[in-house]
Design a protein around this motif. Structure first.
Motif, short mmCIF file in Angstrom:
data_model
loop_
_atom_site.label_atom_id
_atom_site.label_comp_id
_atom_site.label_asym_id
_atom_site.label_seq_id
_atom_site.Cartn_x
_atom_site.Cartn_y
_atom_site.Cartn_z
N HIS A 1 0.88 -1.46 0.05
CA HIS A 1 0.16 -0.04 -0.07
C HIS A 1 0.83 1.20 0.05
O HIS A 1 0.50 2.09 -0.61
CB HIS A 1 -0.95 0.12 1.23
N GLU A 2 1.83 1.24 0.82
CA GLU A 2 2.88 2.35 0.74
C GLU A 2 3.62 2.65 -0.42
O GLU A 2 3.76 3.84 -1.02
CB GLU A 2 3.61 2.26 1.95
N THR A 3 3.96 1.73 -1.17
CA THR A 3 4.94 1.69 -2.53
C THR A 3 4.27 1.24 -3.62
O THR A 3 4.29 2.32 -4.68
CB THR A 3 6.22 0.81 -2.13
N LEU A 4 3.78 0.26 -4.01
CA LEU A 4 3.39 -0.43 -5.32
C LEU A 4 2.15 0.07 -5.75
O LEU A 4 2.03 1.06 -7.09
CB LEU A 4 3.21 -1.68 -5.14
N PHE A 5 1.03 0.63 -4.91
CA PHE A 5 -0.21 1.08 -5.26
C PHE A 5 0.01 2.54 -5.81
O PHE A 5 -0.29 2.77 -6.87
CB PHE A 5 -1.16 1.00 -4.12
N PRO A 6 0.94 3.45 -5.28
CA PRO A 6 0.99 4.64 -5.64
C PRO A 6 1.86 4.72 -6.88
O PRO A 6 1.53 5.53 -7.62
CB PRO A 6 1.76 5.43 -4.39
N LEU A 7 2.78 4.07 -6.94
CA LEU A 7 3.54 3.84 -8.28
C LEU A 7 2.72 3.36 -9.42
O LEU A 7 2.68 3.77 -10.39
CB LEU A 7 4.65 2.78 -7.93
N LEU A 8 1.86 2.47 -9.15
CA LEU A 8 1.15 1.99 -10.24
C LEU A 8 -0.09 3.08 -10.74
O LEU A 8 -0.11 3.23 -12.14
CB LEU A 8 0.25 0.63 -9.85
N CYS A 9 -0.38 3.80 -9.70
CA CYS A 9 -1.32 4.87 -9.94
C CYS A 9 -0.85 5.98 -11.03
O CYS A 9 -1.38 6.45 -11.90
CB CYS A 9 -2.01 5.53 -8.72
N LYS A 10 0.53 6.26 -10.53
CA LYS A 10 1.41 7.25 -11.14
C LYS A 10 1.60 6.71 -12.68
O LYS A 10 1.49 7.59 -13.82
CB LYS A 10 2.58 7.69 -10.73
N THR A 11 1.79 5.50 -12.79
CA THR A 11 2.21 4.76 -14.11
C THR A 11 0.83 4.71 -14.94
O THR A 11 1.16 4.96 -16.13
CB THR A 11 2.53 3.28 -13.73
N ALA A 12 -0.25 4.82 -14.43
CA ALA A 12 -1.44 4.85 -15.09
C ALA A 12 -1.65 6.32 -15.52
O ALA A 12 -2.20 6.50 -16.79
CB ALA A 12 -2.58 4.52 -14.30
N GLU A 13 -1.06 7.19 -15.14
CA GLU A 13 -1.16 8.54 -15.59
C GLU A 13 -0.11 8.88 -16.56
O GLU A 13 0.33 9.85 -16.97
CB GLU A 13 -0.65 9.54 -14.37
N GLY A 14 0.91 7.85 -16.80
CA GLY A 14 2.04 8.03 -17.69
C GLY A 14 3.26 8.43 -17.33
O GLY A 14 4.12 8.88 -17.97
N ASN A 15 3.39 8.25 -15.94
CA ASN A 15 4.74 8.78 -15.23
C ASN A 15 5.92 7.78 -15.35
O ASN A 15 5.66 6.59 -14.79
CB ASN A 15 4.44 9.09 -13.70
N LYS A 16 6.91 7.76 -16.25
CA LYS A 16 7.63 6.90 -16.67
C LYS A 16 8.59 6.65 -15.39
O LYS A 16 9.22 5.50 -15.55
CB LYS A 16 8.67 7.35 -17.93
N ASP A 17 8.92 7.69 -14.67
CA ASP A 17 9.81 7.53 -13.44
C ASP A 17 9.32 6.77 -12.45
O ASP A 17 9.70 5.77 -11.84
CB ASP A 17 10.15 8.81 -12.79
N ALA A 18 8.02 6.55 -12.32
CA ALA A 18 7.05 5.85 -11.38
C ALA A 18 7.12 4.27 -11.98
O ALA A 18 7.45 3.36 -11.08
CB ALA A 18 5.52 6.16 -11.07
N PHE A 19 7.12 4.43 -13.24
CA PHE A 19 7.03 2.90 -13.95
C PHE A 19 8.40 2.33 -13.79
O PHE A 19 8.53 1.04 -13.45
CB PHE A 19 6.62 3.04 -15.28
N ALA A 20 9.28 2.89 -13.92
CA ALA A 20 10.68 2.62 -13.61
C ALA A 20 11.19 2.11 -12.38
O ALA A 20 11.73 1.03 -12.14
CB ALA A 20 11.99 3.62 -14.11
N LYS A 21 10.44 2.66 -11.24
CA LYS A 21 10.69 2.55 -9.69
C LYS A 21 10.04 0.97 -9.65
O LYS A 21 10.27 0.28 -9.04
CB LYS A 21 10.14 3.63 -8.99
N LEU A 22 8.64 0.97 -10.25
CA LEU A 22 7.75 0.02 -10.11
C LEU A 22 8.43 -1.34 -10.57
O LEU A 22 8.44 -2.48 -10.13
CB LEU A 22 6.50 0.05 -10.85
N TYR A 23 9.21 -1.30 -11.85
CA TYR A 23 10.04 -2.41 -12.40
C TYR A 23 11.13 -2.49 -11.63
O TYR A 23 11.32 -3.75 -11.33
CB TYR A 23 10.55 -1.63 -13.90
N GLU A 24 11.89 -1.69 -11.01
CA GLU A 24 12.96 -1.88 -10.19
C GLU A 24 12.39 -2.68 -8.78
O GLU A 24 13.22 -3.65 -8.61
CB GLU A 24 13.65 -0.56 -9.79
N ILE A 25 11.43 -2.44 -8.46
CA ILE A 25 11.05 -2.85 -6.99
C ILE A 25 10.57 -4.30 -7.45
O ILE A 25 10.96 -5.43 -6.72
CB ILE A 25 9.87 -2.42 -6.54
#
Length: 177
Positions: A3-27
C-alpha cells in the motif's frame, strides 16, 4: 510495502509517469522474472515473458482494481498468463518435469530467509488441505491447465476447479489478515 509503495507507483504509471514505472520495475522485476523462469525453465523465454508483462502493465495500469487483489498479485498474474502463452507456443511443457511439491514450499530455515510476504504465503499454503495445495501448486507453480491437473490427479474437472477456487479464496483470506 504494497500500500505504501506499489499502489502509488501503479497509479502514477497509469497517468503515464515513466519514473514511477521505472521504480515499479526496479522493485518488482526480480519477482516477476522468478515466476516466469519457474514456469518456463528457460532464461530467454522468461526474459521475453517478463518484458511482455511489463509492456502490458504499462498499457493497462489504469485497469487495476484494488478489490480484486494486491498490485503484486495482479502483476504476477499478467506474467503468469504470458508465460503460459509462451509455453503453449514453444511447447515448453514437454521439456520440463513437474516440480516436487515439497521442493517448492520452503522449509523452516528457508522460510526464515524469505521476505515477509513470502513467509506469509508459505504459512497460508501450509493451512490448505493436501488436495487443494497440490492442485494450486500444479496449476500455478507448474503452469498446468485445469485439464492437465485433472489428468495428473485423476480427479473430475469440477472437483479440481473447486479445490483451486476454494484454495485461492482461503489463501486470499489468509493473506489479507
Amino acid at each position: 510495502m504494497e500500500h505504501e509503495t506499489l499502489f502509488p507507483l501503479l497509479c502514477k504509471t497509469a497517468e503515464g509517469n515513466k519514473d514511477a514505472f521505472a521504480k515499479l520495475y526496479e522493485i518488482t522485476s526480480s519477482q516477476l522474472y522468478a515466476v516466469a523462469l519457474k514456469l518456463l525453465k528457460r532464461p530467454e523465454l522468461a526474459d521475453e515473458a517478463t518484458q511482455d508483462a511489463y509492456i502490458k502493465i504499462w498499457h493497462n495500469a489504469g485497469s487495476y482494481q484494488r478489490t480484486k487483489g494486491t498490485v503484486l498479485t495482479w502483476m504476477v498474474s499478467i506474467v503468469r498468463y504470458r508465460a503460459l502463452d509462451l509455453m503453449r507456443y514453444h511447447n515448453v511443457r514437454n521439456e520440463v518435469e513437474l516440480t516436487d511439491e515439497a521442493a517448492a514450499i520452503p522449509d523452516a530455515p528457508q522460510a526464515f530467509q524469505l521476505g515477509g510476504e513470502q513467509q506469509k504465503l508459505a504459512a497460508c499454503l501450509d493451512e490448505l488441505d493436501g488436495p487443494q495445495r497440490q492442485a494450486i501448486h500444479l496449476a500455478y507453480v507448474n503452469g498446468l491447465s485445469h485439464q492437465e491437473v485433472v489428468n495428473y490427479l485423476s480427479s473430475p474437472l469440477g472437483t479440481i476447479k473447486s479445490w483451486i477456487r476454494r484454495g485461492l479464496q482461503s489463501l486470499q483470506r489468509c493473506l489479507s489478515l
